[in-house]
Write a protein that holds these residues in place. Sequence first.
Motif, PDB file in Angstrom:
ATOM      1  N   ILE A 215       0.841  -1.205   0.000  1.00 45.01           N
ATOM      2  CA  ILE A 215       0.000   0.000   0.000  1.00 45.01           C
ATOM      3  C   ILE A 215       0.872   1.251   0.000  1.00 45.01           C
ATOM      4  O   ILE A 215       0.624   2.210  -0.736  1.00 45.01           O
ATOM      5  CB  ILE A 215      -0.948  -0.018   1.215  1.00 45.01           C
ATOM      6  CG1 ILE A 215      -1.929  -1.182   1.097  1.00 45.01           C
ATOM      7  CG2 ILE A 215      -1.692   1.303   1.352  1.00 45.01           C
ATOM      8  CD1 ILE A 215      -2.789  -1.402   2.321  1.00 45.01           C
ATOM      9  N   LEU A 216       1.930   1.235   0.827  1.00 43.79           N
ATOM     10  CA  LEU A 216       2.846   2.378   0.871  1.00 43.79           C
ATOM     11  C   LEU A 216       3.506   2.613  -0.481  1.00 43.79           C
ATOM     12  O   LEU A 216       3.676   3.757  -0.911  1.00 43.79           O
ATOM     13  CB  LEU A 216       3.922   2.146   1.926  1.00 43.79           C
ATOM     14  CG  LEU A 216       3.611   2.565   3.363  1.00 43.79           C
ATOM     15  CD1 LEU A 216       4.803   2.251   4.249  1.00 43.79           C
ATOM     16  CD2 LEU A 216       3.266   4.042   3.452  1.00 43.79           C
ATOM     17  N   ALA A 217       3.865   1.524  -1.145  1.00 35.41           N
ATOM     18  CA  ALA A 217       4.537   1.656  -2.442  1.00 35.41           C
ATOM     19  C   ALA A 217       3.637   2.332  -3.446  1.00 35.41           C
ATOM     20  O   ALA A 217       4.085   3.198  -4.228  1.00 35.41           O
ATOM     21  CB  ALA A 217       4.957   0.271  -2.938  1.00 35.41           C
ATOM     22  N   ILE A 218       2.353   1.981  -3.466  1.00 36.86           N
ATOM     23  CA  ILE A 218       1.413   2.618  -4.390  1.00 36.86           C
ATOM     24  C   ILE A 218       1.220   4.079  -4.005  1.00 36.86           C
ATOM     25  O   ILE A 218       1.202   4.975  -4.863  1.00 36.86           O
ATOM     26  CB  ILE A 218       0.055   1.875  -4.371  1.00 36.86           C
ATOM     27  CG1 ILE A 218       0.237   0.445  -4.877  1.00 36.86           C
ATOM     28  CG2 ILE A 218      -0.977   2.621  -5.225  1.00 36.86           C
ATOM     29  CD1 ILE A 218      -1.009  -0.403  -4.751  1.00 36.86           C
ATOM     30  N   LEU A 219       1.095   4.326  -2.724  1.00 37.54           N
ATOM     31  CA  LEU A 219       0.853   5.679  -2.233  1.00 37.54           C
ATOM     32  C   LEU A 219       2.012   6.608  -2.583  1.00 37.54           C
ATOM     33  O   LEU A 219       1.808   7.802  -2.869  1.00 37.54           O
ATOM     34  CB  LEU A 219       0.637   5.658  -0.725  1.00 37.54           C
ATOM     35  CG  LEU A 219       0.110   6.924  -0.064  1.00 37.54           C
ATOM     36  CD1 LEU A 219      -1.293   7.233  -0.558  1.00 37.54           C
ATOM     37  CD2 LEU A 219       0.101   6.753   1.443  1.00 37.54           C
ATOM     38  N   ASN A 220       3.228   6.059  -2.594  1.00 36.67           N
ATOM     39  CA  ASN A 220       4.412   6.879  -2.831  1.00 36.67           C
ATOM     40  C   ASN A 220       4.825   6.938  -4.296  1.00 36.67           C
ATOM     41  O   ASN A 220       5.856   7.550  -4.611  1.00 36.67           O
ATOM     42  CB  ASN A 220       5.592   6.356  -1.992  1.00 36.67           C
ATOM     43  CG  ASN A 220       5.374   6.559  -0.512  1.00 36.67           C
ATOM     44  OD1 ASN A 220       4.735   7.524  -0.106  1.00 36.67           O
ATOM     45  ND2 ASN A 220       5.878   5.651   0.290  1.00 36.67           N
ATOM     46  N   GLN A 221       4.051   6.302  -5.173  1.00 39.38           N
ATOM     47  CA  GLN A 221       4.366   6.389  -6.593  1.00 39.38           C
ATOM     48  C   GLN A 221       4.220   7.819  -7.069  1.00 39.38           C
ATOM     49  O   GLN A 221       3.245   8.492  -6.709  1.00 39.38           O
ATOM     50  CB  GLN A 221       3.445   5.472  -7.404  1.00 39.38           C
ATOM     51  CG  GLN A 221       3.765   4.003  -7.308  1.00 39.38           C
ATOM     52  CD  GLN A 221       2.783   3.152  -8.088  1.00 39.38           C
ATOM     53  OE1 GLN A 221       1.793   3.652  -8.625  1.00 39.38           O
ATOM     54  NE2 GLN A 221       3.050   1.861  -8.148  1.00 39.38           N
ATOM     55  N   PRO A 222       5.173   8.311  -7.872  1.00 38.87           N
ATOM     56  CA  PRO A 222       5.024   9.674  -8.400  1.00 38.87           C
ATOM     57  C   PRO A 222       3.817   9.764  -9.311  1.00 38.87           C
ATOM     58  O   PRO A 222       3.540   8.836 -10.091  1.00 38.87           O
ATOM     59  CB  PRO A 222       6.333   9.895  -9.167  1.00 38.87           C
ATOM     60  CG  PRO A 222       6.837   8.523  -9.496  1.00 38.87           C
ATOM     61  CD  PRO A 222       6.386   7.642  -8.351  1.00 38.87           C
ATOM     62  N   ARG A 223       3.092  10.854  -9.213  1.00 37.09           N
ATOM     63  CA  ARG A 223       1.920  11.056 -10.066  1.00 37.09           C
ATOM     64  C   ARG A 223       2.343  11.442 -11.464  1.00 37.09           C
ATOM     65  O   ARG A 223       3.298  12.177 -11.658  1.00 37.09           O
ATOM     66  CB  ARG A 223       1.014  12.142  -9.477  1.00 37.09           C
ATOM     67  CG  ARG A 223       0.404  11.753  -8.143  1.00 37.09           C
ATOM     68  CD  ARG A 223      -0.577  12.798  -7.683  1.00 37.09           C
ATOM     69  NE  ARG A 223      -1.193  12.425  -6.422  1.00 37.09           N
ATOM     70  CZ  ARG A 223      -2.112  13.157  -5.808  1.00 37.09           C
ATOM     71  NH1 ARG A 223      -2.505  14.309  -6.351  1.00 37.09           N
ATOM     72  NH2 ARG A 223      -2.625  12.750  -4.666  1.00 37.09           N
ATOM     73  N   ARG A 224       1.594  10.907 -12.412  1.00 39.74           N
ATOM     74  CA  ARG A 224       1.885  11.243 -13.809  1.00 39.74           C
ATOM     75  C   ARG A 224       1.413  12.640 -14.122  1.00 39.74           C
ATOM     76  O   ARG A 224       0.365  13.078 -13.683  1.00 39.74           O
ATOM     77  CB  ARG A 224       1.186  10.250 -14.746  1.00 39.74           C
ATOM     78  CG  ARG A 224       1.691   8.821 -14.610  1.00 39.74           C
ATOM     79  CD  ARG A 224       0.934   7.900 -15.570  1.00 39.74           C
ATOM     80  NE  ARG A 224       1.390   6.532 -15.452  1.00 39.74           N
ATOM     81  CZ  ARG A 224       0.855   5.513 -16.146  1.00 39.74           C
ATOM     82  NH1 ARG A 224      -0.141   5.753 -17.001  1.00 39.74           N
ATOM     83  NH2 ARG A 224       1.326   4.309 -15.984  1.00 39.74           N
ATOM     84  N   THR A 225       2.207  13.362 -14.885  1.00 38.05           N
ATOM     85  CA  THR A 225       1.837  14.708 -15.326  1.00 38.05           C
ATOM     86  C   THR A 225       1.648  14.724 -16.808  1.00 38.05           C
ATOM     87  O   THR A 225       2.319  14.006 -17.548  1.00 38.05           O
ATOM     88  CB  THR A 225       2.925  15.727 -14.926  1.00 38.05           C
ATOM     89  OG1 THR A 225       4.168  15.321 -15.484  1.00 38.05           O
ATOM     90  CG2 THR A 225       3.040  15.809 -13.410  1.00 38.05           C
TER      91      THR A 225
END
Length: 293
Positions: free
Chosen positions: A282-292
Motif C-alpha cells: 500500500i505504501l509503495a502505491i501511495l508513494n508512486q510519483p503522479r503522472r503529469t
Amino acid sequence: MSDICNASNCDQPAGGGFICRDTLVELEQYLAETPWLVHELTNALSKQTRFATQGGGASKGAPATDARLEGVAVQPLIINPDASAALASLAHTLLSWQANLADTVGQPVRYPKPAQSTAWLMSNLEQIRTFVAAGDLYDEIRSAFNYGRNLIDRPTERRYLGDCGSEMEDVYCPEPLWGRDKEPTATCKTCGTIWEQPARLLAIREQAVTGLNDRIMTASEAAGVLVAYNLTGDADEIKMTDRIRKWAAQPKDPTKKPKLAKRTDLRMVGERARPGYKFGDILAILNQPRRTA
C-alpha cells in the motif's frame, strides 16, 4: 497627542498619530478580511456551514435532538444565534465608527452595509491614524472581528506523534504524544516535555515504514495507520479506505491485474473474512510519483 500608541495591545511610539504604523497595518488587515468574514457568518447564520471531522462526518453546529415540552414537539431554530449576534456586533461596530470618523473629518457619509463602510474606512486610514479615538476604534473592530472569526474557524486537527519517550531520572514516559496542525511544537500532557513537531513527524514516518512494511492489514486498518502516522495528505480514514479498495479491485479489462494484490483473508472473531493486504504494498502505491500531462 500621546507619544504612545493608544491601542490596548501596543506600547510602541505612535509616531505623530494616536496609533502606530504597525497597529494601522493590523487594522487594515482586519478591514480587508471583513467582507470574507461577513460572507462566512451569513452562511453560518443559516446553518449552511459544515465542518468535516476526522471520522469523515460533519458538524452542523447544532445537536440533532428532538426537544419536547409537555408532549408538544418544539421546532429547532432555523438560524444560528451565535452567528447572528457576531454579525450584528460586527456591523454595528463598523457603522458606528464610520459615522464617528465621518463626522470628525466633515464627510456626510453613512454607508449602511458592512462591506461599504469597511471600504470607506480603508480609504481613510491616514485620517484614522490621527483620529483622537483611533485606539478605541482599533480595539473595538479587532474585538468584533475576532469574535466572529472564532465562530467560523475550523478547529485544528490533532496529530499522533508516537509515544513521548522522554527520560527523566531514568523514568521513561510512555504517554502518547499529540500535536496540533500548524503548531511548531507539541507538549506531553504527562511529563511536560516539549517536542519539535517536524522532527517527531519525520521519526514516526520512518518508524512506520520500517516497522510495518510486512504487516498484513485490512483496508480500513491500513487507512487508520496511514492517517495516524501522517503518511498521507488525506486525513479522512473513510476516503483512504475507499482508495485502497479501489486499488485492489479487478480492472474492467480481465487481462490486467489490480494495482494492489490481496495477500490473504483475515477472519475476525464474529465477523466475515476480509481481504488482507501487505502494508508495504500500500505504501509503495501511495508513494508512486503522479503522472503529469
